[in-house]
Design a protein around this motif. Structure first.
Motif, PDB file in Angstrom:
ATOM      1  N   GLY A 238       0.778  -1.485  -0.043  1.00 36.41           N
ATOM      2  CA  GLY A 238      -0.288  -0.428  -0.189  1.00 36.41           C
ATOM      3  C   GLY A 238       0.480   1.502   0.199  1.00 36.41           C
ATOM      4  N   LEU A 239       1.538   1.537   0.779  1.00 33.97           N
ATOM      5  CA  LEU A 239       3.257   2.258   1.073  1.00 33.97           C
ATOM      6  C   LEU A 239       3.447   2.912  -0.876  1.00 33.97           C
ATOM      7  N   TYR A 306      -3.940  -5.025  -1.466  1.00 39.31           N
ATOM      8  CA  TYR A 306      -2.672  -3.500  -0.544  1.00 39.31           C
ATOM      9  C   TYR A 306      -3.310  -3.384   0.414  1.00 39.31           C
ATOM     10  N   ASP A 307      -3.070  -3.046   1.295  1.00 35.32           N
ATOM     11  CA  ASP A 307      -3.320  -1.808   2.502  1.00 35.32           C
ATOM     12  C   ASP A 307      -3.517  -0.600   2.431  1.00 35.32           C
ATOM     13  N   LYS A 308      -5.113   0.037   2.034  1.00 31.06           N
ATOM     14  CA  LYS A 308      -4.937   1.284   1.881  1.00 31.06           C
ATOM     15  C   LYS A 308      -5.035   1.778   3.216  1.00 31.06           C
ATOM     16  N   HIS A 309      -3.988   2.954   3.425  1.00 25.87           N
ATOM     17  CA  HIS A 309      -3.872   3.301   4.244  1.00 25.87           C
ATOM     18  C   HIS A 309      -2.919   5.207   3.288  1.00 25.87           C
ATOM     19  N   ASP A 310      -2.069   6.103   4.477  1.00 26.98           N
ATOM     20  CA  ASP A 310      -2.007   7.651   4.042  1.00 26.98           C
ATOM     21  C   ASP A 310      -0.473   7.279   4.048  1.00 26.98           C
ATOM     22  N   TYR A 311       0.309   6.060   4.419  1.00 26.40           N
ATOM     23  CA  TYR A 311       1.572   5.829   5.273  1.00 26.40           C
ATOM     24  C   TYR A 311       2.180   6.153   3.103  1.00 26.40           C
ATOM     25  N   ILE A 312       3.497   6.980   3.922  1.00 29.89           N
ATOM     26  CA  ILE A 312       4.452   6.919   2.344  1.00 29.89           C
ATOM     27  C   ILE A 312       6.455   7.065   2.690  1.00 29.89           C
ATOM     28  N   TYR A 313       6.136   6.828   3.430  1.00 30.65           N
ATOM     29  CA  TYR A 313       7.296   6.255   3.980  1.00 30.65           C
ATOM     30  C   TYR A 313       7.626   5.281   5.414  1.00 30.65           C
ATOM     31  N   LYS A 328       3.526   9.517   8.074  1.00 28.84           N
ATOM     32  CA  LYS A 328       3.011   9.940   6.775  1.00 28.84           C
ATOM     33  C   LYS A 328       4.029  11.216   6.396  1.00 28.84           C
ATOM     34  N   THR A 329       4.315  11.460   7.134  1.00 24.53           N
ATOM     35  CA  THR A 329       5.513  13.282   6.888  1.00 24.53           C
ATOM     36  C   THR A 329       6.609  12.781   7.233  1.00 24.53           C
ATOM     37  N   MET A 330       7.291  13.172   6.759  1.00 22.37           N
ATOM     38  CA  MET A 330       9.001  13.235   6.631  1.00 22.37           C
ATOM     39  C   MET A 330       8.953  13.292   8.039  1.00 22.37           C
ATOM     40  N   ALA A 331       9.164  14.678   8.452  1.00 21.06           N
ATOM     41  CA  ALA A 331       9.524  14.976   9.881  1.00 21.06           C
ATOM     42  C   ALA A 331       9.470  13.064  10.932  1.00 21.06           C
ATOM     43  N   ASP A 332       8.043  12.612  10.829  1.00 21.51           N
ATOM     44  CA  ASP A 332       7.666  11.267  12.031  1.00 21.51           C
ATOM     45  C   ASP A 332       8.990  10.113  11.616  1.00 21.51           C
TER      46      ASP A 332
END
Length: 351
Positions: A238-239, A306-313, A328-332
């Protein structure tokens, strides 16, 4: 009436008794030899199989049976082989040897081609040469013949692939194939199984992703490279699908390792990311030209479901459990990455 006790009658009886004994002994010996030649267990080797190669002559086969001590009383086996016309009907193949097998059955198997199929199982293969080597170890043809087919652009095109993505045609599973099957026929069998695997349901899911079946396999190979646990595969898939949809570089470490052709790398460093190679997803957008390893069925189905989510990292967990932390964010993500980098440093993992 003749007297039974007449001296001449007694003399004749004494003569016949040894003759009868000799005849009985000869008949018994003949019966015993016949039993040994036809019905008695004959296999004496610990070998599980006897192989007859496609270019073996009759003399080659009998020579190996003798030299390898396959049967008891080889001279009886040889005569049975002649009596059963084995020289006119011998077939190449992989023949199981059983302790209770007699000459008639063994020769009958060779005459009739009653061989046992190989149960060929493969998975977790990284490169074409690994697959060619495994095929060469398992079947009559050597690895060079299989390697040539795997690299042959015309063969890939014949089955609807390119030389880069042809690896996706081989669905890891268990296949029953005869040992002396020609490489071209083995590939045709794999293609049939590929078409069976990609049924209407799977194709519909690939279409919903706007991907070809080969592209699904390429992504599945990355998921397989990233995941140590099958239950995390759909989340990882999903990512990467989120990244593809947003036009973000995949930045998958397994592709960098593949591009560098160094599978000893445990820690991807900046110097590894600079390689100019279409498989380096830190430099080239989208999917690589083909799979970086042979994807598993589980990883293919993880992409399709695939799992549906908002993660990109994502970053490996610092407990080295094989699982990942998602963000979900670069900071995290940077917080998670620093934890993992510290864990690597503590274990003195530098590369």
């Amino acid at each position: 009436m003749e007297n039974q006790n007449h001296p001449q009658t007694k003399k004749r009886s004494k003569i016949w008794i040894p003759v009868v004994i000799v005849i009985f002994a000869i008949a018994s010996a003949a019966a015993w030899i016949g039993y040994l030649a036809v019905l008695a267990p004959t296999i004496q080797t610990d070998a599980e199989y006897f192989y007859v190669h496609s270019d073996d002559s009759y003399d080659d086969v009998l020579g190996r049976i003798k030299d390898e001590n396959i049967v008891r009383h080889y001279w009886l086996f040889e005569r049975m082989a002649k009596a059963m016309d084995l020289s006119e009907n011998i077939n190449p193949g992989r023949y199981r040897l059983e302790s209770g097998m007699n000459n008639r059955r063994f020769i009958g198997n060779l005459r009739g081609g009653y061989q046992e199929a190989v149960k060929f199982r493969f998975q977790n293969l990284r490169l074409k040469e690994n697959f060619a080597g495994l095929l060469g170890q398992t079947f009559e043809a050597d690895s060079a013949e299989f390697a040539q087919l795997l690299q042959d652009t015309a063969v890939a095109t014949k089955y609807g692939f390119t030389s880069d993505n042809v690896f996706s045609m081989f669905i890891p599973n268990t296949y029953e194939i005869y040992w002396n099957t020609k490489p071209e026929e083995i590939f045709a069998r794999f293609h049939t199984e590929y078409n069976n695997f990609w049924n209407a349901d799977r194709k519909a899911k690939a279409d919903a992703l706007n991907m070809t079946t080969q592209e699904v396999s390429s992504l599945a190979a990355i998921v397989k490279g990233e995941a140590m646990h099958v239950d995390e595969m759909p989340k990882i898939a999903g990512l990467y699908i989120n990244r593809l949809k947003r036009g973000i570089l995949l930045q998958a470490d397994p592709t960098v390792i593949f591009a560098n052709n160094d599978f000893t790398i445990r820690r991807v460093l900046n110097r590894h990311l600079t390689i100019d190679n279409p498989y380096n997803t830190y430099r080239y957008k989208g999917l690589p030209p083909g799979p970086i390893m042979m994807p598993s069925i589980a990883s293919i189905d993880a992409v399709l479901n695939y799992d549906k989510h908002d993660y990109i990292y994502m970053c490996a967990k610092d407990d080295f459990s094989g699982y990942h932390l998602f963000a979900k964010t670069m900071a995290d993500h940077l917080v998670n990455a620093r934890k993992f980098q510290r864990a690597l440093d503590e274990r003195n993992i530098k590369r």
